[in-house]
Design a protein around this motif. Structure first.
Motif, mmCIF file in Angstrom:
data_model
loop_
_atom_site.group_PDB
_atom_site.id
_atom_site.type_symbol
_atom_site.label_atom_id
_atom_site.label_comp_id
_atom_site.label_asym_id
_atom_site.label_seq_id
_atom_site.Cartn_x
_atom_site.Cartn_y
_atom_site.Cartn_z
ATOM 1 N N HIS A 2 90.604 -13.104 119.358
ATOM 2 C CA HIS A 2 91.390 -12.272 118.445
ATOM 3 C C HIS A 2 90.599 -12.002 117.174
ATOM 4 O O HIS A 2 89.852 -12.856 116.711
ATOM 5 N N HIS A 3 90.812 -10.820 116.628
ATOM 6 C CA HIS A 3 90.198 -10.462 115.355
ATOM 7 C C HIS A 3 91.322 -10.121 114.385
ATOM 8 O O HIS A 3 92.052 -9.143 114.596
ATOM 9 N N PHE A 4 91.484 -10.954 113.358
ATOM 10 C CA PHE A 4 92.403 -10.629 112.278
ATOM 11 C C PHE A 4 91.613 -9.794 111.275
ATOM 12 O O PHE A 4 90.770 -10.325 110.563
ATOM 13 N N ARG A 5 91.891 -8.502 111.288
ATOM 14 C CA ARG A 5 91.175 -7.624 110.367
ATOM 15 C C ARG A 5 92.013 -7.448 109.109
ATOM 16 O O ARG A 5 92.986 -6.679 109.095
ATOM 17 N N ALA A 6 91.642 -8.189 108.078
ATOM 18 C CA ALA A 6 92.407 -8.135 106.819
ATOM 19 C C ALA A 6 91.517 -8.638 105.702
ATOM 20 O O ALA A 6 90.467 -9.249 105.931
ATOM 21 N N ALA A 7 91.954 -8.366 104.475
ATOM 22 C CA ALA A 7 91.187 -8.789 103.297
ATOM 23 C C ALA A 7 91.444 -10.266 103.017
ATOM 24 O O ALA A 7 92.479 -10.817 103.393
ATOM 25 N N PHE A 8 90.489 -10.898 102.305
ATOM 26 C CA PHE A 8 90.616 -12.319 102.007
ATOM 27 C C PHE A 8 91.679 -12.597 100.941
ATOM 28 O O PHE A 8 91.940 -13.756 100.630
ATOM 29 N N ASP A 9 92.277 -11.539 100.386
ATOM 30 C CA ASP A 9 93.405 -11.767 99.465
ATOM 31 C C ASP A 9 94.734 -11.338 100.085
ATOM 32 O O ASP A 9 95.742 -11.206 99.388
ATOM 33 N N ASP A 10 94.741 -11.151 101.379
ATOM 34 C CA ASP A 10 95.967 -10.771 102.092
ATOM 35 C C ASP A 10 96.672 -12.052 102.554
ATOM 36 O O ASP A 10 96.401 -12.578 103.633
ATOM 37 N N ALA A 11 97.580 -12.532 101.702
ATOM 38 C CA ALA A 11 98.192 -13.847 101.939
ATOM 39 C C ALA A 11 98.958 -13.879 103.266
ATOM 40 O O ALA A 11 98.944 -14.877 103.984
ATOM 41 N N GLU A 12 99.597 -12.773 103.586
ATOM 42 C CA GLU A 12 100.397 -12.743 104.809
ATOM 43 C C GLU A 12 99.496 -12.846 106.040
ATOM 44 O O GLU A 12 99.776 -13.607 106.978
ATOM 45 N N ALA A 13 98.370 -12.115 106.008
ATOM 46 C CA ALA A 13 97.439 -12.173 107.136
ATOM 47 C C ALA A 13 96.796 -13.554 107.247
ATOM 48 O O ALA A 13 96.608 -14.074 108.350
ATOM 49 N N LEU A 14 96.469 -14.148 106.112
ATOM 50 C CA LEU A 14 95.881 -15.487 106.126
ATOM 51 C C LEU A 14 96.844 -16.496 106.744
ATOM 52 O O LEU A 14 96.436 -17.390 107.497
ATOM 53 N N THR A 15 98.120 -16.338 106.446
ATOM 54 C CA THR A 15 99.133 -17.242 106.996
ATOM 55 C C THR A 15 99.249 -17.067 108.506
ATOM 56 O O THR A 15 99.275 -18.046 109.261
ATOM 57 N N ARG A 16 99.274 -15.821 108.951
ATOM 58 C CA ARG A 16 99.340 -15.569 110.399
ATOM 59 C C ARG A 16 98.106 -16.131 111.098
ATOM 60 O O ARG A 16 98.188 -16.735 112.167
ATOM 61 N N PHE A 17 96.950 -15.928 110.461
ATOM 62 C CA PHE A 17 95.696 -16.455 111.010
ATOM 63 C C PHE A 17 95.763 -17.978 111.126
ATOM 64 O O PHE A 17 95.477 -18.546 112.182
ATOM 65 N N ALA A 18 96.144 -18.634 110.054
ATOM 66 C CA ALA A 18 96.196 -20.102 110.054
ATOM 67 C C ALA A 18 97.141 -20.605 111.138
ATOM 68 O O ALA A 18 96.846 -21.574 111.837
#
Lengths: 358, 358
Positions: free
Chosen positions: A51-67
């Motif tokens: 999977h590739h989470f394509r998002a910025a490093f300040d995108d808190a929602e994407a970081l949470t989904r990634f984690a």
């Protein structure tokens, strides 16, 4: 392997460049799935990751989904924003740990830390303005090199000071960023050690490789380095001391200068390292798998080298030599899937086996 | 490399199992992108491919989209429906070509073809019913083995006939499918050669490996095989003759029996082969990259082996030994990303280096 991630578990990788790509391929060999977090589309690691989470490093929602999609998270570069790491670490372990990142993100912090550990480093002094640069040059002397404290790689953010007259131009090149002046080290050769430390505290190191740089970018790494055995042992001991002091989990690269009086630590990188790429074809368990094993809680490989090797980076237009390289049956080709060959861009590397290890 | 696919081009792979997975990883090393066509979700190859077309082999629309996304198409198994191949070949080259598939899809066709090429094969006869089985047994004698002509693998679709009394049960096991009776070959050992032929007609072979089967499934492959040099040369010459006669492009596996009177061809597989997995850790350019190089029009590797190796398949519950295997620093682990360890299912393999090649 009681704490080990089983096959089928998911490794998260922050950063989608070639190091992430080769980490993902190593993880796949161990049956692990991979998620890559990287803002850029069509990045090298995304080609081989689950999977590739394509998002910025300040995108808190994407970081949470990634984690939440990962069982453990690692990284392929050290300059990850602190807030992103905080967001991830609230939900899943990050390995190697934050201390290694904190230290290696800032050249001044790193130099102080290495010196306090009792290791030899080049003379250095912090530089924030013309006055502190003058004072630093008075103490350290020229030639010296001025470097930004943060965000430098492949020779970027660096300016040589051959004589004190170069001071003004060098300072201007820092563009106001906090900097560090490093004194010249007279060295016979540059080597690096790729060390690893497991979740259980076990340490393993690959043999030191000898590095040639051109224009601040690694050109070749040759194994074995032309070193007395005692110096090679010193290099491994230094890596071991750093790994243990950091309570480190994963692979770490240590660059060293070989001088008449001993080894001087140039810098450390809390990740797989370009100078360790030879291990892909010269060791049973390479640096990428070694890193994955460490962060996944698996036993480490022993770092033994079975072959003598020369690793050559393919930089920018070097890739135009691919037809010739492909005709060389001794050349193991590793390309990164990058579409555009810009000057200074690492497009791939070639590992050439030169014989069985002595 | 004038006809070669450049880095960034896309290789299509029909079938998403472990062979497709390892082909995709080899393609990535050469900077090629990959599309996998496979009806099953979460298949091994999809984990490391750029795209997974999840559709049935009779879905003409999906086959067309797949073909249009690829610059060349290859396959990881030989039993691909003819109509699917027709649909793809109208739009993009399939390599290896259709003739090798046609021959290897049917054991009777294959045996006739090999015999007509002048190669030694086991005595054989077609079997469609009790009467033809009786005639075949009269001619060939027992012990013998009855096999379905199509769709057999890993010992499936086979029944031993120790004495003529077993004939009825063996025929029943074929469930009405066209079959072939193969006479017993008294052999000292089983070997295989992994050969390759490039788009330019160049041929390269890896050294023969010695295979041990258990229950019809490959257990280990050992390099070098215990063979006189002349026999190893014979094996390579046989592979070369087959590759050239087929005007083949890609890697082909040839299984051989070593008998007192020479080599007998057991079967051929028009694809990368389980008995060639050792090349991942014993040769600079492994069978997967060799296949990708061939179908992509790149120069072939020379097949040289740098290390002695033992490849061990991890089948079914063998995967429970993973913690012990992971502690062995000489064991290069290759897992396939399969979630469930069913009996007889290939979950991965281990390559152990036993020393430098002599």
């Amino acid at each position: 392997m009681s704490d080990a991630l089983p096959p089928g578990a998911t490794l998260g990788i922050l950063g989608g460049g070639q190091l992430g790509r080769m980490l993902a391929m190593a993880a796949a060999r161990l049956g692990l799935k991979t998620c890559v977090f990287e803002p850029a589309g069509d990045c090298p690691a995304s080609h081989v990751a689950n999977h590739h989470f394509r998002a910025a490093f300040d995108d808190a929602e994407a970081l949470t989904r990634f984690a939440d999609a990962c069982d453990v998270v690692t990284f392929e570069f050290e300059n990850i924003p602190t807030a992103a790491l905080d967001a991830i670490e609230r939900r899943v372990p990050i390995r190697p740990g934050r201390e290694a990142l904190r230290i290696s993100q800032d050249r001044l912090t790193e130099k102080n830390w290495l010196r306090d550990l009792g290791l030899a480093v080049a003379p250095f002094a912090p530089v924030d303005d013309a006055e502190s640069l003058r004072a630093a040059l008075d103490r350290i002397g020229a030639p010296a090199i001025l470097k930004t404290r943060r965000f430098g790689y492949d020779g970027k953010g660096q300016a040589r000071i051959a004589t004190p007259d170069d001071a003004g131009a060098a300072l201007a090149a820092m563009a106001g960023a906090p900097a560090i002046l490093e004194g010249h080290v007279s060295f016979a050769r540059e080597i690096s050690v790729i060390g690893a430390r497991g979740l259980d505290g076990a340490v393993a190191c690959f043999d030191p490789g000898e590095n040639l740089h051109e224009g601040g970018i690694l050109r070749t790494t040759t194994l074995p380095a032309a070193l007395p055995h005692a110096r090679a042992t010193d290099a491994v001991l230094i890596a071991g001391r750093i790994l243990t002091a950091l309570d480190y989990v994963g692979v770490l690269g240590v660059e060293l200068f070989v001088t008449d009086t001993g080894l001087v630590v140039n810098e450390i990188a809390p990740r797989v390292h370009n100078s360790g790429h030879w291990t892909q074809d010269g060791a049973t368990i390479d640096q990428f798998e070694q890193h994955v094993r460490a962060v996944a809680g698996w036993p480490l490989g022993d770092g033994r080298r079975h072959s003598d090797m020369v690793m050559e980076n393919l930089i920018g237009d070097d890739i135009a030599r691919l037809p010739e390289i492909a005709r060389d049956p001794a050349a193991a080709i590793h390309l990164y899937g990058k579409a555009e060959a810009r000057p200074g861009r690492k497009m791939g590397h070639v590992n050439r086996r030169t014989g069985p290890a002595a």
